[in-house]
Design an enzyme around this catalytic site. Structure first.
Site, mmCIF file in Angstrom:
data_model
loop_
_atom_site.group_PDB
_atom_site.id
_atom_site.type_symbol
_atom_site.label_atom_id
_atom_site.label_comp_id
_atom_site.label_asym_id
_atom_site.label_seq_id
_atom_site.Cartn_x
_atom_site.Cartn_y
_atom_site.Cartn_z
ATOM 1 N N ARG A 292 -24.685 -6.378 -6.061
ATOM 2 C CA ARG A 292 -23.484 -5.748 -5.511
ATOM 3 C C ARG A 292 -22.777 -4.924 -6.576
ATOM 4 O O ARG A 292 -22.120 -3.927 -6.239
ATOM 5 C CB ARG A 292 -22.507 -6.813 -5.000
ATOM 6 C CG ARG A 292 -22.905 -7.438 -3.673
ATOM 7 C CD ARG A 292 -21.781 -8.300 -3.157
ATOM 8 N NE ARG A 292 -20.515 -7.650 -3.438
ATOM 9 C CZ ARG A 292 -19.386 -8.277 -3.751
ATOM 10 N NH1 ARG A 292 -19.349 -9.580 -3.799
ATOM 11 N NH2 ARG A 292 -18.292 -7.607 -4.000
ATOM 12 N N ARG B 183 -7.958 -15.090 -0.759
ATOM 13 C CA ARG B 183 -7.864 -13.635 -0.825
ATOM 14 C C ARG B 183 -7.310 -12.952 0.424
ATOM 15 O O ARG B 183 -8.012 -12.195 1.101
ATOM 16 C CB ARG B 183 -9.219 -13.040 -1.207
ATOM 17 C CG ARG B 183 -9.704 -13.554 -2.539
ATOM 18 C CD ARG B 183 -10.954 -12.893 -2.994
ATOM 19 N NE ARG B 183 -10.732 -11.587 -3.592
ATOM 20 C CZ ARG B 183 -11.693 -10.865 -4.144
ATOM 21 N NH1 ARG B 183 -12.924 -11.293 -4.138
ATOM 22 N NH2 ARG B 183 -11.438 -9.695 -4.675
ATOM 23 N N ILE C 277 -4.781 -10.273 2.662
ATOM 24 C CA ILE C 277 -4.395 -8.864 2.452
ATOM 25 C C ILE C 277 -2.959 -8.608 2.942
ATOM 26 O O ILE C 277 -2.584 -7.486 3.236
ATOM 27 C CB ILE C 277 -5.380 -7.865 3.123
ATOM 28 C CG1 ILE C 277 -5.496 -8.140 4.635
ATOM 29 C CG2 ILE C 277 -6.736 -7.889 2.464
ATOM 30 C CD1 ILE C 277 -6.071 -6.942 5.408
ATOM 31 N N LYS D 123 -17.871 0.398 -10.723
ATOM 32 C CA LYS D 123 -17.882 0.129 -9.282
ATOM 33 C C LYS D 123 -16.457 0.080 -8.730
ATOM 34 O O LYS D 123 -16.168 0.675 -7.699
ATOM 35 C CB LYS D 123 -18.575 -1.212 -9.026
ATOM 36 C CG LYS D 123 -18.317 -1.784 -7.655
ATOM 37 C CD LYS D 123 -18.956 -3.142 -7.470
ATOM 38 C CE LYS D 123 -18.094 -4.318 -7.859
ATOM 39 N NZ LYS D 123 -17.023 -4.687 -6.915
ATOM 40 N N ASN D 124 -15.567 -0.612 -9.429
ATOM 41 C CA ASN D 124 -14.220 -0.805 -8.898
ATOM 42 C C ASN D 124 -13.338 0.441 -8.995
ATOM 43 O O ASN D 124 -12.219 0.443 -8.490
ATOM 44 C CB ASN D 124 -13.537 -1.991 -9.585
ATOM 45 C CG ASN D 124 -14.076 -3.319 -9.074
ATOM 46 O OD1 ASN D 124 -14.884 -3.350 -8.143
ATOM 47 N ND2 ASN D 124 -13.632 -4.413 -9.684
ATOM 48 N N CYS E 97 -13.431 -15.824 0.616
ATOM 49 C CA CYS E 97 -14.722 -15.621 -0.027
ATOM 50 C C CYS E 97 -14.915 -16.761 -1.007
ATOM 51 O O CYS E 97 -14.031 -17.604 -1.165
ATOM 52 C CB CYS E 97 -14.806 -14.255 -0.698
ATOM 53 S SG CYS E 97 -13.807 -14.110 -2.155
ATOM 54 N N ASP F 171 -12.622 -11.003 -13.997
ATOM 55 C CA ASP F 171 -14.013 -10.601 -13.782
ATOM 56 C C ASP F 171 -14.892 -10.807 -15.030
ATOM 57 O O ASP F 171 -16.101 -10.583 -14.976
ATOM 58 C CB ASP F 171 -14.084 -9.129 -13.342
ATOM 59 C CG ASP F 171 -13.680 -8.954 -11.880
ATOM 60 O OD1 ASP F 171 -13.504 -9.966 -11.179
ATOM 61 O OD2 ASP F 171 -13.529 -7.792 -11.443
#
Ligand code: UD1
Length: 422
Positions: free
Chosen positions: A402, A124, A126, A22-23, A119, A310
């Site tokens: 997700r 987090r 940017i 996914k990433n 989140c 993760d």
């Protein structure tokens, strides 16, 4: 809201195919905005975040298609981009939407992207993405919860960038912007994740010059125009790691196919120290089985090639079954232990102090009603449930959807008793 019902205590045995990452697929899809020509991506996992990214690109009037004749490809055609905007409704469900910022401003000279906000696992910000674009000449302003970025006349310019902190999507945004900027961009303190190298491979196929992928210094020579490409996304190392723990925690034996063992070294080394037996079979398969009682082993999360944040929650589930006390230190995100409270409700002995969790085992976990709080936390609860006595019901599995492709089907096929309920 959908839930999983899991009856624990079954040994998993058999073969599981690992999906695409996914990433890696998310930045690859965003990179398709850099060219009017089609970008064909293979091995894109069918997970919720990919659907969200597809919607986001469609919102910008790119075509995202999978043809029945070639179901293994997702093709993105961004012939023209008439709406260079990532709206709040999509960004709030997926932070990685911010990956469109760099490509949009590089290709169209303008981007308007909703600020992602915090989140469950931490603040987090940017800011580092924005500083990088500013150094390339973009004018950035923030208003009404949106970031607006404008390229200077003549477009973005190559620049010397140095990230003060390693950021994966920040590095990816800068790479994509640099691929269409004039001149050379040097990115120091770049992320070294395999997903970065995968994006570099795609950008090179599209016509950019990228050197140093996998090291802390990237050199990118932009092209005036990029062209279409066909690209196969790398296997998902986090899904693979999760499945390795599933095999180990149930005392089972699993053969993982279509994975990339080289991307999993930090995880396989830790698991081996804890007593899990893992063997490479051929170039892209791993066999895992539990070699007897597990021993507690400490872990600290780090940027790649260190142990991935993760994988922290899944490792914690495993440590509840290991003899002794293991100290798990989370260095990447400030609030990433929400799963621990749920595991405690299943009988785990976990105490938390700041960024450190101490897990004492082995304990007999018992099934309970628990709630998923984020993507990897959900996976860790599934793992705990697989070994718990009796029935566990996990609420809010949309978090899991997700990033995991049909996890209940994959685990069910190797012997888990798991079902999705409404
Ligand atoms: C990516 C991964 C995510 C993984 C994370 C860390 C994707 C789509 N997501 O997220 O699964 O958990 O890497 O491996 O690839 N930071 C700042 N300012 C910024 C950017 C980041 O302070 O501008 C901080 C973050 O708050 C965090 C740390 O840097 O503490 C690392 O975050 P980062 O690598 O950016 O994570 P993501 O790219 O969002």
């Amino acid at each position: 809201m959908e839930k999983f019902r899991i009856e624990g205590g079954r040994r998993l045995e058999g073969m599981v195919r690992v999906s695409g990452a996914k990433n890696a697929a998310l930045p690859a899809m965003a990179a398709a905005l850099l060219t009017p020509e089609p970008v064909r991506l293979r091995n894109v996992p069918r997970v919720r975040d990919i659907v969200t990214m597809g919607r986001l690109l469609a919102h910008m009037e790119a075509h995202v298609e999978t043809s029945p004749a070639e179901p293994e490809y997702v093709t993105i055609r961004a012939e023209k981009i008439s709406n260079a905007e990532a709206p709040y409704e999509l960004v709030k469900t997926m932070r990685a939407s911010v990956l469109t910022l760099g490509p949009l401003v590089a290709r169209t000279g303008y981007a308007r992207v909703s600020l992602p906000g915090g989140c469950a696992i931490g603040a987090r910000p940017i800011d580092l993405h924005l500083k990088a674009l500013e150094k390339m000449g973009a004018a950035i302003s923030t208003e009404h919860g949106y970031v607006e970025a404008r390229a200077p006349e003549g477009g973005l310019r190559g620049a010397e960038l140095r990230f003060e902190k390693i950021t994966v999507t920040g590095t990816e945004n800068a790479m994509m912007a640099a691929a269409l900027a004039s001149g050379e961009t040097v990115i120091e303190n770049a992320a070294r994740e395999p997903e970065i190298a995968d994006l570099a491979r795609l950008l090179i196929t599209m016509g950019a010059k990228v050197e140093g992928a996998g090291t802390a210094t990237l050199r990118i020579c932009g092209a005036a125009e990029l062209h279409g490409a066909t690209h196969t996304v790398i296997p998902d190392r986090i899904e693979a790691g999760t499945l390795l723990v599933a095999g180990a925690i149930t005392g089972g034996e699993l053969l993982l196919t279509q994975c990339e063992p080289a991307h999993l070294t930090a995880v396989t080394e830790k698991l081996a120290q804890a007593g899990v037996v893992i063997r490479a079979e051929g170039g892209n398969a791993l066999r895992v089985h539990n070699g007897g009682p597990l021993t507690a082993v400490d872990v600290t999360t780090e940027e790649y090639p260190g142990f991935a944040t993760d994988m922290q929650a899944q490792y914690m589930a495993l440590m509840t079954q290991a003899e002794g006390a293991s100290v798990i230190t989370e260095t990447i995100f400030e609030n990433r232990f929400l799963h621990a409270q749920e595991m405690v409700r299943m009988g785990a002995h976990i105490s938390i102090e700041g960024r450190r969790a101490v897990v004492r085992g082995p304990v007999r976990l018992t099934g309970a009603s628990v709630q998923a709080s984020d993507l990897r936390a959900s996976a860790s609860l599934v793992l705990a449930a697989l070994v718990a006595e009796g029935e566990t019901v996990i609420d809010r599995v949309y978090h899991l959807d997700r990033g995991y492709e049909r996890l209940e089907e994959k685990l069910g096929a190797v012997g888990a008793k798991i079902e999705r309920i409404k």
